[in-house]
Motif scaffolding. Sequence first.
Motif, PDB file in Angstrom:
ATOM      1  N   ASN A 171       0.854  -1.186   0.000  1.00  0.00           N
ATOM      2  CA  ASN A 171       0.000   0.000   0.000  1.00  0.00           C
ATOM      3  C   ASN A 171       0.889   1.234   0.000  1.00  0.00           C
ATOM      4  N   TYR A 172       0.429   2.284  -0.674  1.00  0.00           N
ATOM      5  CA  TYR A 172       1.176   3.537  -0.614  1.00  0.00           C
ATOM      6  C   TYR A 172       0.224   4.697  -0.375  1.00  0.00           C
ATOM      7  N   THR A 173       0.752   5.743   0.245  1.00  0.00           N
ATOM      8  CA  THR A 173       0.003   6.985   0.434  1.00  0.00           C
ATOM      9  C   THR A 173       0.883   8.154   0.025  1.00  0.00           C
TER      10      THR A 173
ATOM     11  N   LEU B 148       8.667   0.599  -4.953  1.00  0.00           N
ATOM     12  CA  LEU B 148       7.842   1.698  -5.444  1.00  0.00           C
ATOM     13  C   LEU B 148       8.736   2.781  -6.040  1.00  0.00           C
TER      14      LEU B 148
ATOM     15  N   VAL C  19       5.889  10.358   0.397  1.00  0.00           N
ATOM     16  CA  VAL C  19       5.379   9.108  -0.170  1.00  0.00           C
ATOM     17  C   VAL C  19       5.769   7.995   0.790  1.00  0.00           C
ATOM     18  N   THR C  20       4.792   7.257   1.289  1.00  0.00           N
ATOM     19  CA  THR C  20       5.070   6.169   2.214  1.00  0.00           C
ATOM     20  C   THR C  20       4.546   4.860   1.636  1.00  0.00           C
ATOM     21  N   LYS C  21       5.225   3.761   1.979  1.00  0.00           N
ATOM     22  CA  LYS C  21       4.869   2.441   1.454  1.00  0.00           C
ATOM     23  C   LYS C  21       4.948   1.406   2.556  1.00  0.00           C
ATOM     24  N   THR C  22       3.980   0.492   2.587  1.00  0.00           N
ATOM     25  CA  THR C  22       4.027  -0.644   3.509  1.00  0.00           C
ATOM     26  C   THR C  22       3.720  -1.899   2.712  1.00  0.00           C
TER      27      THR C  22
ATOM     28  N   TRP D   6       8.744   6.612  -7.716  1.00  0.00           N
ATOM     29  CA  TRP D   6       7.888   7.783  -7.830  1.00  0.00           C
ATOM     30  C   TRP D   6       8.696   8.984  -8.299  1.00  0.00           C
TER      31      TRP D   6
END
Length: 415
Positions: A196-198, A248, A240-243, A250
């Motif tokens: 997931n990313y935000t 990822l 930009v964060t990823k779990t 960007w």
Amino acid sequence: PFMTPYVVAGLLEGRTAGSSVRQDVIDRGAAWLRAELQKGNANPDQRAYMVYALSLGGPVDKAFLDGLWNDQAKMTNYGLALYGLALHLSKDARAPQVAASLESAVKDSALEAWWPANRDNLLDFTADATPEATAFAMKLLTAIHPDSPLLPKAAAWLVNNRNGGYYWNTTKQTAMVIFGITDYLKISRELSPSFNYTVTVNGQQVAAKRFTQADALAPAPASVRIPSEQLKDGKMDIRVTKTGQGRLYWSARAEYFSTEDRISRTGDTSFSLEREYFRVTPVRQGEKIVHRLDSFNGNAVPGEVLAVHLKLQSAGLRYLIIEDPIPAGAEFIERDDLYDLSEKPKWWGYWYTRREFHDDRAALFQTYPSTGVSEFTYLIKIVNPGRFRVSPATAQPMYQPELITTTESRTMEVR
């Protein structure tokens, strides 16, 4: 010295993958390679490739590995990567030293990394083998230093430097590059992500999504567009964060326009663009009409023809696009080759990879790097009277959006 190790390596890889391969063919090919290595006539890169091909079938005679150790300085980055792989496959403790030599030889930027090889010594002729050298350097680092920060940057360079858009220079080069990066794809899990990313801008969340294998193979990347009214002046905070599992990539891009009366040209001496106009004046020369280039002061009349000259300083940059807006009320002359000049300046010519005329601008493309200055020209005809503002011309590498250079804007009056 190239084709035999190429075939032997291919047959051994095929056998490992489960294909039915005749052992006697591999044995005869391997026997020829050992005989050639004993003669020592091939260049160091070719010998490294021969040893690499043999190592795919099992540990290689240590004498062959030792014989190449003192020739590393004579190898290209491509040969060095092949030699390091041969050492690794033969379980030789010196493989990490070769990997370290490659890491010190890398060329890199904030986004990319590559290993230059200006000669394809495997085929023994001058050609840019940088994509192959980079792919096999990745293959070695994936085996020796799988957590190397150079690996994702090298993958980005390879993707961004496909000369044919979807492929590299030749079928050989494309095959070698794909083969070289497959090991990296396995450890990076780029083709089977599960995360997931935000995205937040100035503390406000603007996007959130789950990324799966379907997204990894999608024809276009996910994008987020922020209208200017939602942005504050000054510094922007983008996070930009990823779990989850996978990698990822960007990038962020800002587009804006200026309301200033005069926009100063940007760029520096190593990457800069200049633009000038000339009046194309018809003159009689004997029984024919030729044309002369005269200075242009910004004032024109309808029906006049102008020559636009662009001068680009861009040593070492590839895949350049130069876009030059034309004055409103002007039209392109596509058959500029029909204009016979009485005296052609040295910059008058067709040095672009491709040229396109759009309604409002000329677009010029240059695929390969220049040794210094590149110069371009095209013709326009002045059609309508008025006072026109001509926007700056811009130049940038298509895959390095952080680099850009512009000319000044100018005003043109047509009476």
